[in-house]
Structures are given as C-alpha cells and as structure tokens.
Design a protein around this motif. Sequence first.
Motif, PDB file in Angstrom:
ATOM      1  N   ARG A 145       1.976  11.913  -9.895  1.00  0.00           N
ATOM      2  CA  ARG A 145       1.301  13.203  -9.931  1.00  0.00           C
ATOM      3  C   ARG A 145       2.294  14.360 -10.021  1.00  0.00           C
ATOM      4  O   ARG A 145       1.983  15.418 -10.562  1.00  0.00           O
ATOM      5  CB  ARG A 145       0.416  13.371  -8.688  1.00  0.00           C
ATOM      6  N   GLU A 146       3.492  14.139  -9.486  1.00  0.00           N
ATOM      7  CA  GLU A 146       4.517  15.179  -9.556  1.00  0.00           C
ATOM      8  C   GLU A 146       5.014  15.403 -10.980  1.00  0.00           C
ATOM      9  O   GLU A 146       5.284  16.533 -11.386  1.00  0.00           O
ATOM     10  CB  GLU A 146       5.703  14.816  -8.652  1.00  0.00           C
ATOM     11  N   VAL A 147       5.132  14.296 -11.726  1.00  0.00           N
ATOM     12  CA  VAL A 147       5.721  14.406 -13.074  1.00  0.00           C
ATOM     13  C   VAL A 147       4.669  14.561 -14.163  1.00  0.00           C
ATOM     14  O   VAL A 147       4.992  14.928 -15.288  1.00  0.00           O
ATOM     15  CB  VAL A 147       6.622  13.184 -13.378  1.00  0.00           C
ATOM     16  N   CYS A 148       3.410  14.251 -13.822  1.00  0.00           N
ATOM     17  CA  CYS A 148       2.321  14.436 -14.787  1.00  0.00           C
ATOM     18  C   CYS A 148       1.564  15.692 -14.380  1.00  0.00           C
ATOM     19  O   CYS A 148       1.098  15.805 -13.248  1.00  0.00           O
ATOM     20  CB  CYS A 148       1.392  13.215 -14.763  1.00  0.00           C
ATOM     21  N   SER A 149       1.474  16.653 -15.274  1.00  0.00           N
ATOM     22  CA  SER A 149       0.842  17.928 -14.913  1.00  0.00           C
ATOM     23  C   SER A 149      -0.584  17.701 -14.422  1.00  0.00           C
ATOM     24  O   SER A 149      -1.270  16.765 -14.849  1.00  0.00           O
ATOM     25  CB  SER A 149       0.830  18.859 -16.126  1.00  0.00           C
ATOM     26  N   ASP A 164      -0.477   4.256 -18.389  1.00  0.00           N
ATOM     27  CA  ASP A 164       0.837   4.340 -19.047  1.00  0.00           C
ATOM     28  C   ASP A 164       1.265   5.795 -19.207  1.00  0.00           C
ATOM     29  O   ASP A 164       2.431   6.142 -18.985  1.00  0.00           O
ATOM     30  CB  ASP A 164       0.793   3.653 -20.409  1.00  0.00           C
ATOM     31  N   ARG A 165       0.309   6.644 -19.591  1.00  0.00           N
ATOM     32  CA  ARG A 165       0.643   8.059 -19.776  1.00  0.00           C
ATOM     33  C   ARG A 165       0.954   8.736 -18.448  1.00  0.00           C
ATOM     34  O   ARG A 165       1.857   9.563 -18.359  1.00  0.00           O
ATOM     35  CB  ARG A 165      -0.519   8.775 -20.465  1.00  0.00           C
ATOM     36  N   MET A 166       0.192   8.387 -17.416  1.00  0.00           N
ATOM     37  CA  MET A 166       0.445   8.979 -16.101  1.00  0.00           C
ATOM     38  C   MET A 166       1.804   8.570 -15.528  1.00  0.00           C
ATOM     39  O   MET A 166       2.463   9.346 -14.831  1.00  0.00           O
ATOM     40  CB  MET A 166      -0.659   8.553 -15.125  1.00  0.00           C
ATOM     41  N   LEU A 167       2.222   7.354 -15.837  1.00  0.00           N
ATOM     42  CA  LEU A 167       3.445   6.814 -15.267  1.00  0.00           C
ATOM     43  C   LEU A 167       4.675   6.988 -16.150  1.00  0.00           C
ATOM     44  O   LEU A 167       5.787   6.651 -15.729  1.00  0.00           O
ATOM     45  CB  LEU A 167       3.270   5.309 -14.962  1.00  0.00           C
ATOM     46  N   ARG A 168       4.480   7.497 -17.361  1.00  0.00           N
ATOM     47  CA  ARG A 168       5.614   7.480 -18.295  1.00  0.00           C
ATOM     48  C   ARG A 168       6.820   8.278 -17.786  1.00  0.00           C
ATOM     49  O   ARG A 168       7.949   7.949 -18.085  1.00  0.00           O
ATOM     50  CB  ARG A 168       5.172   8.017 -19.662  1.00  0.00           C
ATOM     51  N   GLU A 201       1.949   6.714  -6.804  1.00  0.00           N
ATOM     52  CA  GLU A 201       0.953   7.654  -7.311  1.00  0.00           C
ATOM     53  C   GLU A 201       1.378   9.098  -7.054  1.00  0.00           C
ATOM     54  O   GLU A 201       1.228   9.974  -7.912  1.00  0.00           O
ATOM     55  CB  GLU A 201      -0.412   7.404  -6.669  1.00  0.00           C
ATOM     56  N   ALA A 202       1.918   9.333  -5.843  1.00  0.00           N
ATOM     57  CA  ALA A 202       2.358  10.696  -5.527  1.00  0.00           C
ATOM     58  C   ALA A 202       3.459  11.148  -6.483  1.00  0.00           C
ATOM     59  O   ALA A 202       3.458  12.295  -6.963  1.00  0.00           O
ATOM     60  CB  ALA A 202       2.854  10.756  -4.086  1.00  0.00           C
ATOM     61  N   ARG A 203       4.385  10.242  -6.788  1.00  0.00           N
ATOM     62  CA  ARG A 203       5.467  10.588  -7.712  1.00  0.00           C
ATOM     63  C   ARG A 203       4.912  10.817  -9.114  1.00  0.00           C
ATOM     64  O   ARG A 203       5.334  11.741  -9.827  1.00  0.00           O
ATOM     65  CB  ARG A 203       6.507   9.464  -7.724  1.00  0.00           C
ATOM     66  N   GLU A 228       0.823  -1.203   0.000  1.00  0.00           N
ATOM     67  CA  GLU A 228       0.000   0.000   0.000  1.00  0.00           C
ATOM     68  C   GLU A 228       0.864   1.264   0.000  1.00  0.00           C
ATOM     69  O   GLU A 228       0.583   2.234  -0.703  1.00  0.00           O
ATOM     70  CB  GLU A 228      -0.925  -0.002   1.215  1.00  0.00           C
ATOM     71  N   ILE A 229       1.954   1.226   0.785  1.00  0.00           N
ATOM     72  CA  ILE A 229       2.852   2.384   0.841  1.00  0.00           C
ATOM     73  C   ILE A 229       3.508   2.616  -0.514  1.00  0.00           C
ATOM     74  O   ILE A 229       3.597   3.756  -0.997  1.00  0.00           O
ATOM     75  CB  ILE A 229       3.917   2.184   1.940  1.00  0.00           C
ATOM     76  N   VAL A 230       3.959   1.532  -1.151  1.00  0.00           N
ATOM     77  CA  VAL A 230       4.585   1.663  -2.467  1.00  0.00           C
ATOM     78  C   VAL A 230       3.590   2.242  -3.466  1.00  0.00           C
ATOM     79  O   VAL A 230       3.922   3.139  -4.255  1.00  0.00           O
ATOM     80  CB  VAL A 230       5.115   0.297  -2.953  1.00  0.00           C
ATOM     81  N   GLU A 231       2.352   1.749  -3.444  1.00  0.00           N
ATOM     82  CA  GLU A 231       1.338   2.250  -4.373  1.00  0.00           C
ATOM     83  C   GLU A 231       1.074   3.733  -4.156  1.00  0.00           C
ATOM     84  O   GLU A 231       0.985   4.507  -5.108  1.00  0.00           O
ATOM     85  CB  GLU A 231       0.033   1.459  -4.192  1.00  0.00           C
ATOM     86  N   ARG A 232       0.959   4.130  -2.885  1.00  0.00           N
ATOM     87  CA  ARG A 232       0.677   5.536  -2.604  1.00  0.00           C
ATOM     88  C   ARG A 232       1.838   6.435  -3.025  1.00  0.00           C
ATOM     89  O   ARG A 232       1.628   7.512  -3.585  1.00  0.00           O
ATOM     90  CB  ARG A 232       0.373   5.726  -1.116  1.00  0.00           C
TER      91      ARG A 232
END
Length: 321
Positions: A286-290, A313-317, A282-284, A275-279
């Motif tokens: 959100r930092e790199v995806c506007s 894929d786009r959110m995580l790229r 996601e936080a990371r 759960e910590i890794v997932e959160r």
Amino acid sequence: MKVARSGDPRALFDAACAADRGALARLLSLVERGGAEAREIARLSSPRVGHAYVVGITGAPGAGKSTLTSAVIGVLRARGMRVGVLAIDPSSPYTGGAILGDRVRMQDHAHDDGVYIRSMATRGHLGGLALATSEAIRVLDATGHDVVLVETVGVGQVEVEVAGKADTTVVVVNPGWGDAVQANKAGLLEIADVFAINKADRDGVESTRRDLQAMLELTEFAAGEWVPTITSTVGTTGEGVEALVDAVFAHRAAADASGDTARRREVRRSEELREIVERRLEARAREVCSGDEWSQLESQVRSGAVDPWTAADRMLRGISA
C-alpha cells in the motif's frame, strides 16, 4: 505520570507483570492498535510465555457461551488459578468497537483481582477472531495468568479458526441443536476437544448426546488419539461445570503426554508468523502503490474487469523487484 497512562511499552509491561491492571489494559489497547508499540510488546512478552493454558470456547450465537464461561471462571478460581478472558465480540456497526454484552454477563468476577476480562472487536474479521488475539493471548500469558479463556462469536463454518488459537477447544451446543450431518457441515467435529451440551435443564439433552456420539462413531480415531468428551452443563446454575473443567484438563493431560500440545503451539507460532508477514507485505504494498491505483484495482476486481492475480501483480510490483 501514572504507569497506566504511559505510552512506554517497557514500563507498561513491567507494571502489568506486577499485577497492575491499568497497565495491562493499556498494553492490550496498544496490541489492538498495532504498529511499533505492538511489535515491542510482542518482543517483551515472548521470553515469558508458555505457562498459560489456552481454552477456546465457541458455538452458535445464543448457546449460552458467556454465561457458561462465567461459570467456568468460578470453578478455575476456586481451584486457585489466575484467569484471563478474551471475549471476542461482534464489532459495533457504529463505532467499530466491541459490543460489551459478553463482559456484562461476567460481572460476578468484576471485583476479583485474579480475573482479567477483556472484550475485543472482530472489526468484520470473518473468522470471528480479532487479528490481535494471538498477541493478546501472549500478553495475558506473560503477565502471569494460569488459564486464558478465548470466547468467540458464533459465526458458523468459519468458527474453526478458534482451534488455531487454543490448546483445548470447547464447542457449546444446546439440546435440539441438530443432527450429526449438521454438525459435520458446521465443521465442529474437526475442532472440538470437548462438547458441552449447555442449557441441559431443557428437553432433548439425551437426543443431542446421541447425535454427537453417533457423529464421533463415524470418525476413525488413531490408536491413542483423543476422542472428544461430551458433557452436559447448565451455565446459569453451575450444574455440570466442574465436570466440564475436569474434561478440559483431562484433554490437557492427554495432549501433553502425546506431544499434541507442543505441536499445536508450534503450528500456532508458524501461523502467526505467516499472518504477520502477510500483513506487513500488504502494508508495504500500500505504501508503494498509490491509494487511487489500489482502490481502482479493487473496484476492477469486484466488477470482474480485472482478474485478482493480475491486480495483485500490479499492487506488488513495487516491492517484487
């Protein structure tokens, strides 16, 4: 500056371990808030955990969980145990905070230094458990509580999440609550270690007991595997609560002997890590995806214009290279 008002996790943690209730309240607030302070509190707590026994109390809304929990606290205190309680409340639709109805029902213990009760908001989390519950349990464990009771909001089939947080799970039902088919649909058979037929001063107790027993008889238990106990209680008077607590500790003894307690805790730690890794992922992301792109992709997924895998894929790229 008073320790309880300090923002220093180390000072707060040391004070909470010395039974400073204000410091404990501040610690739990930092845990709920998350961030660097919460991570530091987790690091401080981890070496001191393993003493507290975690009991989940769950069931449908209106089953009398809060009143029964209050009665259970009374029995545990009479046995000399220090008790921590996490009452996971529905989020207020206006403030996002916890609705304090559960805590109001436990006011009999408000002036007992051996009891600490905390309401936590689900903030819309589908499983009925606040995301910070695991960390809050760890803090209560590390600060010297013998038993931690986690009372969850009744949310139907996703109530099963409580089983992942508890060493023993008590499922509270009422007379006339339903037949075995309904019980299986609710997933209660999978998570219950002990059933409490609460409000047993009403008609229908034996019928409900037969339904639960029939449900259990349809299940194949391995040799030596714990078979859930069925108890009857009246939370308002305390009738049957001693027997319920005895059943909880009978399960504890059996689970300790079989190694099931240790296995549950290992699974709990693994799930918390995931759960910590997932959160954090996601936080990371959100930092790199506007923010605009993230919102646009979410909107496109909701409308069906983009499939969720492509959107992910786009959110995580930006972090998958």
